[in-house]
Design a protein around this motif. Structure first.
Motif, short mmCIF file in Angstrom:
data_model
loop_
_atom_site.label_atom_id
_atom_site.label_comp_id
_atom_site.label_asym_id
_atom_site.label_seq_id
_atom_site.Cartn_x
_atom_site.Cartn_y
_atom_site.Cartn_z
N ARG A 81 130.72 138.30 2.69
CA ARG A 81 129.45 137.83 3.24
C ARG A 81 129.42 137.87 4.77
NH1 ARG A 81 132.66 133.69 2.30
NH2 ARG A 81 132.69 131.87 3.65
N VAL A 82 130.53 137.54 5.43
CA VAL A 82 130.52 137.46 6.89
C VAL A 82 130.11 138.80 7.49
CG1 VAL A 82 131.90 137.10 8.96
CG2 VAL A 82 132.20 135.60 6.98
N GLU A 83 130.66 139.87 6.95
CA GLU A 83 130.35 141.19 7.49
C GLU A 83 128.94 141.63 7.13
OE1 GLU A 83 131.91 143.39 9.65
OE2 GLU A 83 132.82 141.43 10.00
N PHE A 84 128.47 141.40 5.88
CA PHE A 84 127.13 141.87 5.59
C PHE A 84 126.07 141.00 6.28
CE2 PHE A 84 127.53 139.58 1.31
CZ PHE A 84 126.49 138.67 1.50
N GLU A 85 126.39 139.72 6.56
CA GLU A 85 125.47 138.90 7.35
C GLU A 85 125.38 139.42 8.79
OE1 GLU A 85 127.06 135.03 6.84
OE2 GLU A 85 126.30 134.81 4.79
N ARG A 86 126.53 139.78 9.36
CA ARG A 86 126.53 140.34 10.72
C ARG A 86 125.75 141.64 10.77
NH1 ARG A 86 128.67 144.49 12.85
NH2 ARG A 86 130.07 144.91 11.08
N ARG A 87 126.00 142.52 9.81
CA ARG A 87 125.29 143.80 9.80
C ARG A 87 123.79 143.59 9.62
NH1 ARG A 87 130.07 145.43 6.70
NH2 ARG A 87 128.95 144.96 4.77
N GLY A 88 123.41 142.62 8.80
CA GLY A 88 122.00 142.33 8.60
C GLY A 88 121.32 141.90 9.89
N ARG A 89 121.97 141.01 10.63
CA ARG A 89 121.41 140.56 11.91
C ARG A 89 121.25 141.72 12.88
NH1 ARG A 89 125.06 136.31 11.07
NH2 ARG A 89 126.55 137.25 12.50
N ASP A 90 122.27 142.59 12.95
CA ASP A 90 122.20 143.72 13.87
C ASP A 90 121.09 144.69 13.48
OD1 ASP A 90 124.30 142.65 15.25
OD2 ASP A 90 125.79 144.11 14.59
N ARG A 91 120.90 144.91 12.20
CA ARG A 91 119.86 145.87 11.76
C ARG A 91 118.46 145.38 12.11
NH1 ARG A 91 121.51 147.15 5.58
NH2 ARG A 91 119.48 148.18 5.60
#
Length: 411
Positions: free
Chosen positions: A167-177
């Motif tokens: 989750r930590v990585e896909f949450e980070r990627r979501g924010r960046d996108r």
């Protein structure tokens, strides 16, 4: 020098930019020059936004990958080259009929009223666990970190069968996108990483389907959807399943804590559905949804829109339109009679996860209000804590506190 925030993303706390209000009243279909110099149409009143979203034959998609036009990198996907991977194959929000109907039919069962009803014990269990974790961490605490972000993340992971440990990585990627102020290269890298994650996940589900929705989809309809499309569909469901709800939960809690009589209603189980609907309308965290493109020359509100021109529909402005919601449209008023808000869009692209989002909101607000009756803001959020440059409006953090006896009551 920083890039200015476009008008359709600018907010002042819960208030929209006054210029949006002027446009809605005087020029509801207006030309907008974005920071990158690109020209689009901006639609700002409720009636016209519904008209655009309800007419996909005229206002549809060009089925290419486009970044949100708010940032400097907005441009059509090239026919070849490294950016070609951005093509949103499998992203249902970018599909036209009849392909849209075909894909939606495959994805809709995961979010049906019956399925969401079945998910209620799961969601309530997740809410309780996250609340207990926040209480154990101690007061004061960041509500976003400990509560409003984990709940939808855990829920959508459980629903799709995606490992929550990631989750930590896909949450980070979501924010960046979604952050339009980030350079194109950063947003594009986040998108590529997200899709590569899903490539690996789909490969594992093809080899050994799990118990989640993606695994069942592979087992029951794997011959009807190829890997590329399945990757795109799973990616957009994961992104949409946590980002929007997380920000609704944070902003909604902030607003309710600032209106104690409504917070008391939530605690007492009164008018909860009405409060949730009004929060959706009043906050309208999805700023525009996907941009639309005119498929033919068409006149709308006295303006000639040429085929190929892009259109942004301001959902927050439409949801604050006094013609639709009376003169108190800017006021949070749960018992208003007109509830036809556009927070989940309209027409064939109406949000698949709307019922699930409502369930998460009801469960989360009631659990907070009942188990932490003394909950209050530890500090008022500063202007830089609001995610104004994001396609999804929200809060980066929200510090709250409560009395020690609440912890004893909750244990």
């Amino acid at each position: 020098m920083s890039t200015p925030i476009p008008i359709h993303l600018r907010r002042f706390g819960f208030r929209l930019d006054p210029e949006l209000e002027r446009l809605r009243e005087q020029e509801p279909m207006s030309r907008l020059t974005l920071p990158n110099g690109y020209r689009v149409w901006l639609v700002t009143n409720h009636r016209l936004v519904r008209e655009v979203l309800a007419n996909p034959e005229t206002f549809g998609n060009n089925e290419q990958g486009w970044f949100d036009p708010a940032n400097e990198g907005w441009a059509p996907t090239p026919a070849a080259g490294p950016d070609r991977e951005y093509e949103l194959h499998g992203n249902i929000t970018e599909y036209n009929a009849p392909e849209h109907g075909r894909l939606r039919k495959l994805l809709a069962p995961a979010f049906s009223a019956r399925r969401v009803k079945e998910l209620r014990p799961l969601v309530e269990g997740i809410v309780d666990d996250c609340l207990e974790s926040m209480i154990s961490a101690g007061s004061p605490a960041d509500l976003v970190k400990h509560f409003t972000l984990p709940i939808p993340s855990l829920t959508i992971c459980e629903l799709l069968g995606v490992p929550y440990r990631d989750r930590v990585e896909f949450e980070r990627r979501g924010r960046d996108r979604l952050d339009t102020k980030l350079p194109r290269a950063v947003r594009l890298r986040a998108l590529h990483e997200s899709r590569q994650y899903m490539v690996d996940f789909i490969a594992s589900e093809r080899a050994q389907p799990g118990d989640g929705f993606i695994g069942r989809l592979v087992q029951e309809h794997g011959h009807e959807i190829d890997d590329h499309e399945l990757v795109g569909a799973a990616d957009i469901l994961l992104l949409g399943g946590f980002e929007t709800t997380a920000h609704m939960l944070a902003l909604g809690t902030l607003l309710l804590l600032q209106t104690p009589h409504h917070w008391a209603d939530v605690r007492n189980g009164e008018n909860v559905d009405e409060i949730v609907e009004e929060l959706l309308r009043h906050l309208s965290v999805v700023q525009t949804g996907m941009p639309r493109v005119a498929h033919r020359d068409v006149e709308i509100a006295g303006q000639l829109v040429r085929a190929g021109e892009r259109i942004l529909c301001s959902l927050p402005s439409a949801n604050h339109d006094p013609e639709a919601f009376a003169q108190n449209a800017d006021v949070f008023q749960p018992l208003r009679t007109n509830k036809s808000h556009l927070a989940f869009g309209h027409g064939i692209h109406y949000c698949l996860g709307a019922s699930l989002a409502r369930l998460e909101m009801r469960s989360s607000y009631q659990a907070l209000a009942r188990r932490l009756p003394s909950l209050r803001l530890a500090e008022s959020p500063s202007s830089d804590q609001y995610l104004q440059s994001s396609n999804v409006f929200g809060l980066g953090s929200l510090m709250v506190e409560w009395e020690p006896e609440d912890r004893l009551r909750a244990s």
